[in-house]
Design a protein around this motif. Structure first.
Motif, PDB file in Angstrom:
ATOM      1  N   ILE A   1      40.373  41.681  47.775  1.00 26.88           N
ATOM      2  CA  ILE A   1      40.124  42.520  48.944  1.00 26.88           C
ATOM      3  C   ILE A   1      41.240  42.351  49.974  1.00 26.88           C
ATOM      4  CG2 ILE A   1      38.540  42.962  50.872  1.00 26.88           C
ATOM      5  CD1 ILE A   1      37.542  43.951  48.131  1.00 26.88           C
ATOM      6  N   LEU A   2      41.696  41.130  50.189  1.00 24.22           N
ATOM      7  CA  LEU A   2      42.773  40.882  51.137  1.00 24.22           C
ATOM      8  C   LEU A   2      44.057  41.607  50.718  1.00 24.22           C
ATOM      9  CD1 LEU A   2      43.853  39.378  53.639  1.00 24.22           C
ATOM     10  CD2 LEU A   2      44.433  37.488  52.097  1.00 24.22           C
ATOM     11  N   ILE A   3      44.411  41.507  49.450  1.00 28.23           N
ATOM     12  CA  ILE A   3      45.623  42.173  48.947  1.00 28.23           C
ATOM     13  C   ILE A   3      45.508  43.682  49.123  1.00 28.23           C
ATOM     14  CG2 ILE A   3      46.937  42.724  46.854  1.00 28.23           C
ATOM     15  CD1 ILE A   3      46.365  39.800  45.945  1.00 28.23           C
ATOM     16  N   VAL A   4      44.376  44.249  48.717  1.00 25.66           N
ATOM     17  CA  VAL A   4      44.193  45.697  48.845  1.00 25.66           C
ATOM     18  C   VAL A   4      44.275  46.124  50.310  1.00 25.66           C
ATOM     19  CG1 VAL A   4      42.560  47.601  48.531  1.00 25.66           C
ATOM     20  CG2 VAL A   4      42.904  45.953  46.688  1.00 25.66           C
ATOM     21  N   ALA A   5      43.583  45.415  51.196  1.00 24.31           N
ATOM     22  CA  ALA A   5      43.583  45.784  52.616  1.00 24.31           C
ATOM     23  C   ALA A   5      44.993  45.718  53.208  1.00 24.31           C
ATOM     24  CB  ALA A   5      42.635  44.863  53.392  1.00 24.31           C
ATOM     25  N   LEU A   6      45.727  44.656  52.895  1.00 21.41           N
ATOM     26  CA  LEU A   6      47.083  44.521  53.440  1.00 21.41           C
ATOM     27  C   LEU A   6      48.018  45.594  52.899  1.00 21.41           C
ATOM     28  CD1 LEU A   6      47.534  40.639  53.433  1.00 21.41           C
ATOM     29  CD2 LEU A   6      47.231  42.149  55.422  1.00 21.41           C
ATOM     30  N   LEU A   7      47.942  45.850  51.608  1.00 19.14           N
ATOM     31  CA  LEU A   7      48.832  46.853  51.020  1.00 19.14           C
ATOM     32  C   LEU A   7      48.516  48.255  51.548  1.00 19.14           C
ATOM     33  CD1 LEU A   7      49.188  45.567  47.350  1.00 19.14           C
ATOM     34  CD2 LEU A   7      50.813  45.351  49.235  1.00 19.14           C
ATOM     35  N   LEU A   8      47.243  48.561  51.722  1.00 18.90           N
ATOM     36  CA  LEU A   8      46.886  49.869  52.282  1.00 18.90           C
ATOM     37  C   LEU A   8      47.371  49.987  53.729  1.00 18.90           C
ATOM     38  CD1 LEU A   8      43.306  50.417  50.845  1.00 18.90           C
ATOM     39  CD2 LEU A   8      45.427  51.580  50.168  1.00 18.90           C
ATOM     40  N   ARG A   9      47.310  48.887  54.461  1.00 21.90           N
ATOM     41  CA  ARG A   9      47.804  48.892  55.845  1.00 21.90           C
ATOM     42  C   ARG A   9      49.291  49.238  55.877  1.00 21.90           C
ATOM     43  NH1 ARG A   9      46.087  44.319  59.808  1.00 21.90           N
ATOM     44  NH2 ARG A   9      44.338  45.727  59.933  1.00 21.90           N
ATOM     45  N   TYR A  10      50.029  48.833  54.841  1.00 22.13           N
ATOM     46  CA  TYR A  10      51.457  49.113  54.765  1.00 22.13           C
ATOM     47  C   TYR A  10      51.749  50.343  53.905  1.00 22.13           C
ATOM     48  CZ  TYR A  10      52.156  44.806  57.238  1.00 22.13           C
ATOM     49  OH  TYR A  10      52.129  43.822  58.204  1.00 22.13           O
ATOM     50  N   SER A  11      50.770  51.222  53.789  1.00 21.25           N
ATOM     51  CA  SER A  11      50.909  52.552  53.179  1.00 21.25           C
ATOM     52  C   SER A  11      51.195  52.559  51.685  1.00 21.25           C
ATOM     53  CB  SER A  11      51.984  53.366  53.917  1.00 21.25           C
ATOM     54  OG  SER A  11      51.655  53.484  55.277  1.00 21.25           O
ATOM     55  N   PHE A  12      50.778  51.521  50.982  1.00 16.21           N
ATOM     56  CA  PHE A  12      50.872  51.553  49.526  1.00 16.21           C
ATOM     57  C   PHE A  12      49.817  52.523  49.008  1.00 16.21           C
ATOM     58  CE2 PHE A  12      53.322  47.836  50.181  1.00 16.21           C
ATOM     59  CZ  PHE A  12      53.946  47.485  48.999  1.00 16.21           C
ATOM     60  N   PRO A  13      50.084  53.181  47.897  1.00 21.43           N
ATOM     61  CA  PRO A  13      49.047  54.047  47.313  1.00 21.43           C
ATOM     62  C   PRO A  13      47.834  53.207  46.875  1.00 21.43           C
ATOM     63  CG  PRO A  13      51.187  54.403  46.249  1.00 21.43           C
ATOM     64  CD  PRO A  13      51.329  53.221  47.155  1.00 21.43           C
ATOM     65  N   LEU A  14      46.660  53.782  46.993  1.00 21.50           N
ATOM     66  CA  LEU A  14      45.430  53.064  46.652  1.00 21.50           C
ATOM     67  C   LEU A  14      45.472  52.520  45.231  1.00 21.50           C
ATOM     68  CD1 LEU A  14      42.556  52.131  47.266  1.00 21.50           C
ATOM     69  CD2 LEU A  14      41.759  54.397  46.558  1.00 21.50           C
ATOM     70  N   SER A  15      45.934  53.320  44.286  1.00 19.14           N
ATOM     71  CA  SER A  15      45.941  52.869  42.887  1.00 19.14           C
ATOM     72  C   SER A  15      46.827  51.635  42.709  1.00 19.14           C
ATOM     73  CB  SER A  15      46.399  53.996  41.961  1.00 19.14           C
ATOM     74  OG  SER A  15      47.680  54.462  42.349  1.00 19.14           O
ATOM     75  N   LEU A  16      47.978  51.607  43.360  1.00 16.38           N
ATOM     76  CA  LEU A  16      48.862  50.448  43.248  1.00 16.38           C
ATOM     77  C   LEU A  16      48.261  49.243  43.964  1.00 16.38           C
ATOM     78  CD1 LEU A  16      51.511  49.190  42.341  1.00 16.38           C
ATOM     79  CD2 LEU A  16      52.580  50.114  44.417  1.00 16.38           C
ATOM     80  N   ALA A  17      47.670  49.482  45.132  1.00 16.75           N
ATOM     81  CA  ALA A  17      47.027  48.386  45.870  1.00 16.75           C
ATOM     82  C   ALA A  17      45.907  47.777  45.039  1.00 16.75           C
ATOM     83  CB  ALA A  17      46.498  48.901  47.205  1.00 16.75           C
ATOM     84  N   MET A  18      45.125  48.615  44.381  1.00 22.96           N
ATOM     85  CA  MET A  18      44.026  48.112  43.553  1.00 22.96           C
ATOM     86  C   MET A  18      44.562  47.357  42.336  1.00 22.96           C
ATOM     87  SD  MET A  18      41.334  51.266  43.920  1.00 22.96           S
ATOM     88  CE  MET A  18      40.212  50.634  42.701  1.00 22.96           C
ATOM     89  N   LEU A  19      45.613  47.873  41.738  1.00 30.06           N
ATOM     90  CA  LEU A  19      46.205  47.209  40.573  1.00 30.06           C
ATOM     91  C   LEU A  19      46.755  45.834  40.958  1.00 30.06           C
ATOM     92  CD1 LEU A  19      47.036  47.432  37.581  1.00 30.06           C
ATOM     93  CD2 LEU A  19      49.191  48.394  38.378  1.00 30.06           C
ATOM     94  N   LEU A  20      47.484  45.771  42.064  1.00 30.31           N
ATOM     95  CA  LEU A  20      48.025  44.485  42.511  1.00 30.31           C
ATOM     96  C   LEU A  20      46.906  43.549  42.967  1.00 30.31           C
ATOM     97  CD1 LEU A  20      51.197  45.750  44.395  1.00 30.31           C
ATOM     98  CD2 LEU A  20      51.095  44.581  42.185  1.00 30.31           C
ATOM     99  N   GLY A  21      45.871  44.106  43.590  1.00 30.61           N
ATOM    100  CA  GLY A  21      44.715  43.294  43.974  1.00 30.61           C
ATOM    101  C   GLY A  21      44.032  42.697  42.757  1.00 30.61           C
ATOM    102  N   ALA A  22      43.890  43.507  41.705  1.00 30.60           N
ATOM    103  CA  ALA A  22      43.282  43.008  40.467  1.00 30.60           C
ATOM    104  C   ALA A  22      44.148  41.912  39.845  1.00 30.60           C
ATOM    105  CB  ALA A  22      43.075  44.152  39.476  1.00 30.60           C
TER     106      ALA A  22
END
Length: 109
Positions: free
Chosen positions: A73-94
Motif C-alpha cells: 500500500i505504501l509503494i502504491v500510494a507513493l508512486l501514484l502521488r508521483y504520477s505513476f500509472p496505476l498498473s505500474l504502481a500496483m505491479l511494483l507494489g506487488a
C-alpha cells in the motif's frame, strides 16, 4: 449455495466501500483499511465448521502478511502521488509485497 451467499455478501460489502470511497476518498480508505476481509474470512471459516485451531492458524497467517501488505500500500500510494500509472504502481507494489514476505521468511523463518 453457501459459496454463492459468501460471494454475494462479500461483493456487496466491497461495492458499498467503493461507493463510499468514490464520494469520500479519505473515509473510504479508512473503511477499506479495516480488516473486513480477514473478519469475513474468520466468520466464513467458523460457519463452515473449521476448528478453533485452524481458524487461529489462519489469523496468524493474516498477521504474517500484514507488514508486506503495508509495504504494498505504501509503494502504491507513493508512486501514484508521483504520477505513476496505476498498473505500474500496483505491479511494483506487488513486487515489494513479495520481497517483504521473502525477507520476513529469511529473518523470522
Amino acid at each position: 449455495m453457501f459459496t454463492a451467499v459468501k460471494i454475494l455478501i462479500s461483493a456487496l460489502i466491497i461495492g458499498v466501500i467503493t461507493e463510499i470511497a468514490h464520494r469520500f476518498p479519505t473515509i473510504g480508505g479508512i473503511i477499506a483499511a479495516l480488516p473486513l476481509v480477514s473478519l469475513l474470512s474468520l466468520i466464513w471459516l467458523s460457519f463452515q465448521g473449521n476448528s478453533a485451531e485452524e481458524i487461529s492458524k489462519f489469523a496468524m497467517g493474516v498477521l504474517w502478511g500484514f507488514p508486506a501488505t503495508a509495504v504494498l500500500i505504501l509503494i502504491v500510494a507513493l508512486l501514484l502521488r508521483y504520477s505513476f500509472p496505476l498498473s505500474l504502481a500496483m505491479l511494483l507494489g506487488a513486487g515489494g509485497w513479495f520481497l517483504c514476505l521473502k525477507v520476513q521468511g529469511l529473518v523470522f523463518g
